[in-house]
Design a protein around this motif. Structure first.
Motif, short mmCIF file in Angstrom:
data_model
loop_
_atom_site.label_atom_id
_atom_site.label_comp_id
_atom_site.label_asym_id
_atom_site.label_seq_id
_atom_site.Cartn_x
_atom_site.Cartn_y
_atom_site.Cartn_z
N ARG A 143 0.80 -1.63 0.27
CA ARG A 143 0.03 0.23 0.13
C ARG A 143 0.58 1.56 -0.06
O ARG A 143 0.21 1.80 -0.39
N ALA A 144 2.24 1.00 0.53
CA ALA A 144 2.85 2.00 0.43
C ALA A 144 3.87 2.88 -0.82
O ALA A 144 3.88 3.65 -0.49
N ILE A 145 3.61 1.92 -1.54
CA ILE A 145 3.82 2.49 -3.39
C ILE A 145 3.53 3.48 -3.72
O ILE A 145 3.60 4.40 -4.59
N GLN A 146 1.94 3.46 -2.98
CA GLN A 146 1.16 4.70 -3.19
C GLN A 146 1.71 5.64 -3.09
O GLN A 146 1.54 7.12 -3.98
N ASN A 147 2.73 6.07 -2.31
CA ASN A 147 3.05 7.55 -1.88
C ASN A 147 4.64 7.20 -2.28
O ASN A 147 5.03 9.09 -2.04
N ASN A 148 5.39 7.10 -3.46
CA ASN A 148 6.83 6.68 -4.20
C ASN A 148 6.49 7.83 -5.22
O ASN A 148 5.40 7.72 -5.94
N SER A 149 7.66 8.45 -5.26
CA SER A 149 7.01 9.64 -6.34
C SER A 149 7.49 8.38 -7.24
O SER A 149 8.83 7.38 -7.42
N ILE A 150 7.79 9.02 -8.65
CA ILE A 150 8.08 8.19 -10.12
C ILE A 150 9.04 9.69 -10.94
O ILE A 150 7.61 10.31 -11.65
N GLY A 151 9.62 9.32 -11.01
CA GLY A 151 9.97 10.78 -11.98
C GLY A 151 9.68 10.28 -13.71
O GLY A 151 9.38 9.24 -13.69
N VAL A 152 9.70 10.82 -14.17
CA VAL A 152 8.66 11.22 -15.59
C VAL A 152 9.58 12.07 -16.74
O VAL A 152 9.72 13.06 -16.24
N ILE A 153 10.65 11.74 -17.72
CA ILE A 153 11.28 12.04 -18.70
C ILE A 153 10.06 12.22 -19.88
O ILE A 153 10.17 11.23 -20.27
#
Length: 71
Positions: A35-45
């Motif tokens: 459930r904590a995955i939803q709080n991770n930031s994902i960088g997008v280029i």
């Protein structure tokens, strides 16, 4: 896992249905990490559509050389 999600009830029911009683703490920890995955930031280029493969490759090489591994 919509909000509100009751992990205690979920884990208890899951263990009962699957005959794995006694594993509740481990499964609950796993569910909480999931459930904590939803709080991770994902960088997008975002790259321009008209870039050739050599330019894109060069961008990936430069970024990867800085310690940020991309795929």
């Amino acid at each position: 896992m919509d909000t509100p999600f009751d992990s205690f009830s979920f884990v208890t029911e899951y263990c009962q249905k699957n005959g794995i009683m006694g594993k509740e703490p481990e499964i609950n920890d796993t569910i909480n990490r999931l459930r904590a995955i939803q709080n991770n930031s994902i960088g997008v280029i975002t790259l321009a559509e008209d870039l050739d493969i050599d330019s894109v490759t060069e961008i990936f090489i430069r970024i990867n050389s800085k310690g940020v591994v991309l795929s």
